[in-house]
Structure formats: structure tokens, C-alpha cells
Motif scaffolding. Structure first.
Motif, PDB file in Angstrom:
ATOM      1  N   GLY A 221      26.541  49.002  60.625  1.00 52.15           N
ATOM      2  CA  GLY A 221      25.463  49.986  60.561  1.00 52.15           C
ATOM      3  C   GLY A 221      24.135  49.474  61.074  1.00 52.15           C
ATOM      4  N   LYS A 222      24.054  48.217  61.492  1.00 51.01           N
ATOM      5  CA  LYS A 222      22.778  47.663  61.955  1.00 51.01           C
ATOM      6  C   LYS A 222      22.527  47.929  63.443  1.00 51.01           C
ATOM      7  N   LEU A 223      23.599  48.079  64.215  1.00 54.49           N
ATOM      8  CA  LEU A 223      23.420  48.346  65.639  1.00 54.49           C
ATOM      9  C   LEU A 223      23.050  49.813  65.871  1.00 54.49           C
ATOM     10  N   PRO A 224      22.246  50.102  66.904  1.00 51.66           N
ATOM     11  CA  PRO A 224      21.978  51.505  67.252  1.00 51.66           C
ATOM     12  C   PRO A 224      23.288  52.227  67.574  1.00 51.66           C
ATOM     13  N   ASP A 225      23.371  53.488  67.201  1.00 52.48           N
ATOM     14  CA  ASP A 225      24.590  54.262  67.458  1.00 52.48           C
ATOM     15  C   ASP A 225      24.963  54.271  68.931  1.00 52.48           C
ATOM     16  N   LEU A 226      23.946  54.156  69.798  1.00 55.39           N
ATOM     17  CA  LEU A 226      24.211  54.142  71.233  1.00 55.39           C
ATOM     18  C   LEU A 226      25.060  52.929  71.612  1.00 55.39           C
ATOM     19  N   VAL A 227      24.902  51.829  70.864  1.00 56.30           N
ATOM     20  CA  VAL A 227      25.665  50.605  71.133  1.00 56.30           C
ATOM     21  C   VAL A 227      27.022  50.666  70.443  1.00 56.30           C
ATOM     22  N   GLU A 228      26.999  50.987  69.135  1.00 55.84           N
ATOM     23  CA  GLU A 228      28.246  51.088  68.374  1.00 55.84           C
ATOM     24  C   GLU A 228      27.985  51.855  67.088  1.00 55.84           C
ATOM     25  N   SER A 229      28.790  52.837  66.798  1.00 53.55           N
ATOM     26  CA  SER A 229      28.591  53.641  65.601  1.00 53.55           C
ATOM     27  C   SER A 229      28.944  52.837  64.355  1.00 53.55           C
ATOM     28  N   ARG A 230      28.405  53.258  63.237  1.00 56.49           N
ATOM     29  CA  ARG A 230      28.691  52.587  61.967  1.00 56.49           C
ATOM     30  C   ARG A 230      30.177  52.623  61.648  1.00 56.49           C
ATOM     31  N   SER A 292      13.145  48.133  48.496  1.00 51.18           N
ATOM     32  CA  SER A 292      12.965  49.077  49.602  1.00 51.18           C
ATOM     33  C   SER A 292      13.750  48.711  50.854  1.00 51.18           C
ATOM     34  N   ASP A 293      14.129  47.444  51.032  1.00 47.28           N
ATOM     35  CA  ASP A 293      14.970  47.095  52.178  1.00 47.28           C
ATOM     36  C   ASP A 293      16.325  47.799  52.126  1.00 47.28           C
ATOM     37  N   PHE A 294      16.657  48.350  50.978  1.00 48.81           N
ATOM     38  CA  PHE A 294      17.952  49.007  50.805  1.00 48.81           C
ATOM     39  C   PHE A 294      17.820  50.529  50.768  1.00 48.81           C
ATOM     40  N   ASP A 295      16.745  51.020  51.352  1.00 43.97           N
ATOM     41  CA  ASP A 295      16.599  52.465  51.559  1.00 43.97           C
ATOM     42  C   ASP A 295      17.411  52.853  52.798  1.00 43.97           C
ATOM     43  N   VAL A 296      18.714  52.885  52.635  1.00 42.51           N
ATOM     44  CA  VAL A 296      19.631  53.190  53.729  1.00 42.51           C
ATOM     45  C   VAL A 296      20.457  54.411  53.331  1.00 42.51           C
ATOM     46  N   PRO A 297      20.983  55.143  54.303  1.00 42.48           N
ATOM     47  CA  PRO A 297      21.722  56.371  53.980  1.00 42.48           C
ATOM     48  C   PRO A 297      22.879  56.162  53.010  1.00 42.48           C
ATOM     49  N   SER A 298      23.557  55.019  53.095  1.00 39.62           N
ATOM     50  CA  SER A 298      24.712  54.795  52.225  1.00 39.62           C
ATOM     51  C   SER A 298      24.322  54.641  50.759  1.00 39.62           C
ATOM     52  N   LEU A 299      23.028  54.419  50.476  1.00 40.66           N
ATOM     53  CA  LEU A 299      22.572  54.235  49.091  1.00 40.66           C
ATOM     54  C   LEU A 299      21.579  55.318  48.684  1.00 40.66           C
ATOM     55  N   LYS A 300      21.645  56.464  49.325  1.00 42.53           N
ATOM     56  CA  LYS A 300      20.651  57.519  49.075  1.00 42.53           C
ATOM     57  C   LYS A 300      20.667  58.025  47.636  1.00 42.53           C
ATOM     58  N   ASP A 301      21.794  57.885  46.939  1.00 38.47           N
ATOM     59  CA  ASP A 301      21.872  58.385  45.572  1.00 38.47           C
ATOM     60  C   ASP A 301      21.388  57.372  44.532  1.00 38.47           C
TER      61      ASP A 301
END
Length: 426
Positions: A221-230, A292-301
Motif C-alpha cells: 500500500g505504500k507505492l502509488p497505485d500507478l506503480v502497483e495497486s495495494r 497519526s502516522d496510522f491514519d490510513v484507509p485500512s484503519l479508518k474505523d
């Protein structure tokens, strides 16, 4: 240029400048922080502290359990929750006794405080640090490292060092092998590299035992989607992991009957693993306090559950900066969020101000670990003795900077939790 054209251009420029002018973002503490402001102002220690919201922590533990794939175990990452009472709280909430440790003093502290726990190293230790663990482990600790501790090994050369230590100490070491599933931070990169390690382990059954794999997938999930999707990155990491398991059972089929540890994931990725994962246990820690470094979509809840409270030492009207020019006055005139100055007790942590709203540190004035300057609008309404609240950007270092952690619930301090020891020279 004609006068009319000039006036129109000037008017447009002024309008654009006015559009860019910051608005007043300030206000008093909101419903969550105001009771804690009162609590720490009136009953706190009068110094910066870090507090853990036990209600939010418990809710995050429930979210974690709900996200675990069926039949998989959970392992607590101690470096992200570096306090024995905090780890005990998570153990009680999640029902696990499995802990991942990354620092030799932490290994000893956990072995003595929780002698029934199962420990897995999260990084390869210098053999001298491993030997020191045994030197400092009391004979009556009740912890059996030959049964309850897995050392992480990333190469055959390190395995040889550990074998020599095991012979010297008369111990049988459980060996967990680090594999590179795409992060490229070390570990075995090809399944065939496993053969030499398995051969060495099998040749020395009195001193070595294979215990499993650890493959950290923080790159997912760290690479841009243009390079490789999560999703693609995750599938690749899982395929690499599975290839090592396949090679293991091909070379040592007798290990199919052993209860091995196939550990992986981490806070940003554990919710991405489903039934298809080759892992039988997933590790996470930071998500439970959610810096706050873990404000990522997978941890939105998940909710933030750790905050810093720092007393305001000085509350001043305006913004006065050193030097002969009235830069502070001009800045405050332009930005209403710079019209009040606060010097706090301490500062310069890996953290960002979160309450009252509109508070900003003043980087032009300079950083200070003693009295850090922050600015806000007059609407922030802080006085000396009030608290400025921060949200850590990460937990593993920040939670070790404040002494005992304040465990709070329902706006009351319920306990003080000491951090894990850093050890001599740390």
C-alpha cells in the motif's frame, strides 16, 4: 497600461490576496478534551504527560479481533505499546499471550512480568544481546525460553553464531526465520536459501529447533497505485510467503506435524488479510492507540487513544519575534491564528497539536524541548495552567518519553502505568 486596466488588475490582486488570507480556525477545547483540561489542570502532576484512553483502547481491541481472519491468532507488538500494564490490558481485551519484542531489556521485562507469555523477536538481535538476555533472566522467573521464546534469524551466518551461544549456555533455541516478502529490509529472499538453515538446525537437535517464519509486509500500500495497486502488492507478498512454506514442507515434511508460527502483517496491513492468507498469526500494536502516522484507509474505523497533555506556562497577546523588524505583528495581522502566543512546558515531540482547534507550532521562532512556542487565535482561550493537547505521530518512541503513562477512563485518572525499561545506555 490604462488607468482602468490598472485598477482592475489591482482590484483582482487584492481580491486574490484576500481569498488567500487565513480564516480564524480557533476555538476553545471541545467536548472530548475540555474535561481532561480541567482534570490535568486541577489534579495533574503539573508537567507534560501522556495519557491512554482505556475506553477507546478497548474499542480498538474489539475492532482488531473482528478484523482477524478466522482461525488466526493475534500477537501484540510490544514496541508500539511499550508498557507492561498497557500490554496486560491488551492481553486481557484480546485474549492473547503472544507478544513480539524488539529490544533486549523488553524481552527480560516481559519474561519476568508475564512468565506465561509466548515471545517472538521482531528483528534479529546481535548475539551479544541474546546472550545478555540469558545472563539477566532470574532462575526463578518461571519463564522457560527453550519453550516460550523464538529468536529471529535472517541468515545462516547468524544462525551459526546462535548455535555457538546455545552450545556455550547449554540451551535449545527455537529459531524463527525472517523472510523478505517485498519490504527488502533483510531476511531470506529465495526459498532455496532455507535449505542450509534447515540442514544446520536438523544437525544440532540438542541446541536448535525450527519454530516458523516472520515476514513483515509494511511495504504493501505504500507505492502509488500507478506503480502497483495495494491488492497486487499484497497478493505478491502472500505468494512469496507461501513459497517459503511450500519449500519448508518439501525439505522437511516432518515439520507438518509441528505447531509452527507463520507470523506477519502489521498495523497498516492486518485488516487486509483474509481467509486466503498463509499466515496463522498476525501482529499489530500501533493501531490500538492509533498515532497519526496510522491514519490510513485500512484503519479508518480505529480511534486515537493516546494523547500528550502539556501545561501552558505563558499566554501572551500578539506575536513578538526576536529581531528589529515587526515580523510578528505583520504575521498576526495577516493570520488571526497567530494573534495569541503560548509557551508550553516541554515540546518538540513527535506529535502535532490537536486541541484547542487552530493551534500551530511556530517553526520560525524555533524548536525547543524546554518551552516550545505555539500560536492560536484569541478564540482558543487558554490561560497559564491550561493544557495544550497533542496527538503523537507514532507510539513506539513517544510513549517512552513521559515517565508513567496516565491510564484514564470517563475523564478520571485510574492508574499510572510505567513504561518498559530502556536498559543501560539506551
Amino acid at each position: 497600461m490604462k488607468r482602468r486596466t490598472f485598477l482592475l488588475a489591482l482590484g483582482g490582486g487584492l481580491a486574490a490576496a484576500w481569498w488567500l488570507k487565513p480564516g480564524d480556525q480557533g476555538g476553545p477545547h471541545g467536548a472530548y478534551f475540555q474535561p481532561y483540561n480541567t482534570l490535568f489542570r486541577d489534579s495533574g502532576p503539573g508537567r507534560p504527560l501522556l495519557f491512554i484512553d482505556r475506553q477507546r483502547l478497548a474499542a480498538n481491541c474489539r475492532r482488531l479481533q473482528q478484523a482477524l481472519p478466522p482461525g488466526r491468532a493475534y500477537r501484540i507488538v510490544a514496541k508500539s505499546l511499550p508498557s507492561v500494564p498497557l500490554i496486560r490490558e491488551v492481553m486481557a481485551q484480546t485474549g492473547t499471550d503472544r507478544v513480539m519484542v524488539f529490544h533486549q531489556p523488553f524481552i527480560n521485562a516481559m519474561a519476568e512480568a508475564e512468565p506465561g507469555c509466548d515471545l517472538l523477536l521482531g528483528k534479529p538481535m546481535p548475539v551479544r544481546a541474546a546472550a545478555r538476555f540469558y545472563e539477566e533472566l532470574p532462575e526463578d522467573a518461571g519463564f522457560d525460553p527453550d519453550r516460550q521464546l523464538q529468536w529471529l534469524i535472517d541468515s545462516d551466518a547468524r544462525l551459526q553464531e546462535y548455535l555457538e551461544m546455545a552450545r556455550r549456555l547449554g540451551r535449545r533455541l527455537r529459531i524463527n526465520v525472517e523472510i523478505d516478502v517485498g519490504l527488502h529490509r533483510g531476511g531470506l529472499t529465495e526459498p532455496r536459501q532455507l535449505d542450509a538453515l534447515l540442514e544446520r538446525i536438523a544437525a544440532h537437535p540438542r541446541h536448535l529447533a525450527f519454530a516458523g517464519f516472520m515476514g513483515y509486509d509494511a511495504h504493501v500500500g505504500k507505492l502509488p497505485d500507478l506503480v502497483e495497486s495495494r491488492d497486487t502488492s499484497l497478493r505478491k507478498a502472500q505468494a512469496v510467503y507461501q513459497s517459503f512454506i511450500d519449500r519448508l514442507y518439501q525439505v522437511a515434511p516432518e515439520l507438518r506435524e509441528q505447531p509452527l508460527t507463520f507470523n506477519g502483517a502489521g498495523s497498516p496491513t492486518f485488516t487486509l488479510h483474509g481467509d486466503e492468507t498463509p499466515l496463522n498469526e498476525l501482529a499489530a500494536g500501533s493501531c490500538l492507540v492509533k498515532p497519526s502516522d496510522f491514519d490510513v484507509p485500512s484503519l479508518k474505523d480505529f480511534e486515537p487513544a493516546a494523547f500528550i497533555a502539556a501545561p501552558v506556562l505563558k499566554a501572551l497577546d500578539g506575536l513578538t519575534l526576536p529581531g528589529p523588524l515587526p515580523l510578528g505583528d505583520a504575521w498576526a495581522l495577516w493570520d488571526p491564528n497567530r494573534r495569541r502566543t503560548y509557551f508550553i512546558y516541554g515540546g518538540y515531540w513527535k506529535a502535532e497539536p490537536v486541541s484547542p482547534p487552530g493551534i500551530r507550532r511556530n517553526d520560525l521562532y524555533g524548536a525547543s524541548t524546554n518551552q516550545m512556542m505555539h500560536n492560536g487565535s484569541p478564540a482558543t482561550e487558554l490561560l497559564p495552567g491550561d493544557q495544550l493537547f497533542f496527538r503523537p505521530t507514532q507510539s513506539e518512541f513517544v510513549l517512552l518519553q513521559f515517565g508513567d503513562l496516565a491510564a484514564v477512563s470517563e475523564h478520571r485518572i485510574q492508574a499510572w502505568w510505567p513504561p518498559l525499561p530502556q536498559g543501560e545506555g539506551a
